[in-house]
Design a protein around this motif. Structure first.
Motif, short mmCIF file in Angstrom:
data_model
loop_
_atom_site.label_atom_id
_atom_site.label_comp_id
_atom_site.label_asym_id
_atom_site.label_seq_id
_atom_site.Cartn_x
_atom_site.Cartn_y
_atom_site.Cartn_z
N UNK A 1 -0.68 -19.62 4.55
CA UNK A 1 0.84 -18.80 4.28
C UNK A 1 0.22 -16.92 4.64
N UNK A 2 0.95 -16.18 5.65
CA UNK A 2 -0.07 -14.64 6.21
C UNK A 2 0.31 -14.26 4.91
N UNK A 3 -0.25 -13.13 4.13
CA UNK A 3 0.38 -12.16 2.61
C UNK A 3 1.05 -11.23 3.52
N UNK A 4 0.21 -11.45 5.33
CA UNK A 4 0.80 -9.51 6.07
C UNK A 4 1.38 -9.31 7.30
N UNK A 5 2.28 -9.09 7.26
CA UNK A 5 2.75 -9.31 8.83
C UNK A 5 3.19 -7.84 9.23
N UNK A 6 2.77 -7.82 10.90
CA UNK A 6 2.96 -6.95 11.39
C UNK A 6 4.20 -5.75 11.16
N UNK A 7 4.29 -4.94 10.77
CA UNK A 7 5.48 -4.37 10.94
C UNK A 7 5.60 -3.12 11.89
N UNK A 8 4.52 -2.41 12.08
CA UNK A 8 4.49 -1.16 13.31
C UNK A 8 3.15 -0.56 13.96
N UNK B 1 0.99 -1.00 11.13
CA UNK B 1 1.25 -0.44 9.62
C UNK B 1 1.36 -2.29 10.14
N UNK B 2 1.17 -2.98 8.47
CA UNK B 2 1.85 -4.03 8.41
C UNK B 2 2.06 -3.84 6.99
N UNK B 3 3.79 -5.12 6.91
CA UNK B 3 3.75 -5.48 5.55
C UNK B 3 3.27 -6.50 5.06
N UNK B 4 4.01 -7.01 3.51
CA UNK B 4 4.09 -7.68 2.62
C UNK B 4 4.38 -9.24 2.81
N UNK B 5 4.61 -9.70 3.18
CA UNK B 5 5.13 -11.18 3.13
C UNK B 5 6.20 -11.32 2.04
N UNK B 6 7.36 -10.94 1.85
CA UNK B 6 8.00 -11.28 0.99
C UNK B 6 8.50 -12.41 0.95
N UNK B 7 8.24 -13.23 -0.49
CA UNK B 7 8.72 -14.76 -0.24
C UNK B 7 10.02 -15.12 -1.16
N UNK B 8 10.63 -16.22 -0.72
CA UNK B 8 11.19 -16.65 -2.25
C UNK B 8 11.20 -17.31 -2.42
N UNK B 9 11.23 -17.08 -4.64
CA UNK B 9 11.02 -17.79 -5.43
C UNK B 9 10.76 -19.00 -5.59
N UNK B 10 11.97 -20.09 -4.76
CA UNK B 10 12.67 -21.18 -4.42
C UNK B 10 13.37 -21.65 -5.31
#
Length: 353
Positions: A8-15, A340-349
């Protein structure tokens, strides 16, 4: 060596974008809405809303340092041509000519718009509001290798051969406090609470001074000179921040022990196979990032183990910087890459109410 990344990635490419040459420095504005970057070709660019704006195109001479003032009003750069340029927004308002000196270090005061920058063996302090030189300080023992203001703006520390000199900004005429060392202070920085000052040294040691305690701790056993250091904003149960230091391919994270006589406990982090060029803790977190010539930007969960490896550069990473709120991470590369990487937003379920 860990070549895997987390499931589960914490950061993903943003730019991603590219400058003409090696990215020498990057810096976020205090509000985090703008990223400034400089290159060995002399470029100065701003990233805003996914677009790059060029403030200065490549002029052939390297621009080596960049920083925003504490209110974000001013942007300063310095470089090989000895010029310090100041922008307000996208308007160039001042150029300070200092040739033949090479300006490769600069830092804004944390409480006002005073800028300190290196001029060979000297440091000059310039006031952006009044547009005048406040003082020129003589480090004397060597070229200046590091500059850092304490968080309250009261003290300016300058590092180089034979240690660190600390001037009181309310009385520049007063003799500076000297943290004397039989070596060269290569990297230096105040902790974010202003209680500690750390120095990474040429003789493979780290010196940590607790303010108002004349006896510093000295830690040894590194494979090479200490090239980088970083303090965490968060503190441990004894009320001290974590200190990360890098030497060649390795990182050592230091945690202060309750027993003053035992000093600091070391934790060694190994994964990189190239020289580490930058390390930094995420704001209000123990998440540590390290960027190296091996082309990996490693994220160390709780400053203990690799949780994700970010890649994408053709050769190596040269620098990195966390967004002020930690939601973005920026890095520069040897071939001019900007990521630039952005923090992956996860749903809380969905849970039971």
């Amino acid at each position: 060596m860990n070549l895997t990344t987390s499931k589960s990635k914490e950061f993903e490419e943003h730019y991603s974008g590219t400058l003409a040459e090696y990215v020498t420095a990057i810096a976020w504005s205090p509000l985090g809405d703008t990223l400034a970057a400089t290159s060995a070709a002399g470029e100065v660019v701003l990233w805003q809303d996914g677009e790059l704006t060029t403030l200065q195109s490549g002029e052939g001479q390297s621009v080596d340092c960049v920083a925003f003032s504490r209110d974000g009003q001013f942007l300063a750069v310095g470089g090989q041509d000895g010029r310090v340029k100041i922008w307000r927004g996208q308007e160039l308002i001042t150029t300070l000519e200092n040739a033949p000196a090479w300006v490769d270090k600069l830092a804004w005061n944390h409480v006002n718009n005073q800028l300190a920058f290196s001029l060979g063996r000297y440091v000059q302090v310039w006031d952006a509001d009044n547009r005048e030189v406040v003082v020129t300080l003589n480090f004397a023992d060597s070229s200046v290798l590091s500059i850092d203001w304490r968080i309250d703006g009261e003290y300016l520390a300058v590092g180089g051969n034979q240690g660190i000199k600390i001037w009181h900004s309310q009385n520049w005429e007063e003799e500076p406090y000297l943290l004397s060392m039989p070596t060269v202070s290569v990297a230096m920085g105040w902790s974010t609470d202003g209680k500690f000052l750390a120095s990474g040294n040429m003789d493979r040691s780290v010196t940590v001074l607790e303010w108002n305690n004349p006896d510093p701790w000295v830690m040894r056993g590194f494979p090479g000179k200490i090239r980088q250091l970083a303090w965490s904003e968060i503190t441990t149960k004894v009320g001290a921040p974590l200190l990360a230091t890098s030497s060649v391919e390795g990182i050592v994270v230091w945690e202060k022990l309750e027993d003053e006589n035992l000093g600091w406990e070391a934790r060694v982090l190994t994964n990189h196979v190239g020289v580490i060029n930058a390390i930094a803790f995420a704001p209000q977190s123990s998440l540590l990032a390290s960027a190296a010539t091996d082309g990996w930007l490693c994220l160390w969960n709780k400053a203990q183990e690799v949780s994700q490896i970010l890649t994408g550069v053709a050769d190596g990473f040269s620098t990195l910087a966390w967004h002020p709120q930690g939601k973005l991470l920026a890095a520069g590369g040897d071939k001019g890459e900007i990521f630039i990487w952005s923090k992956v937003l996860r749903g809380k379920g969905f849970g039971r109410s």
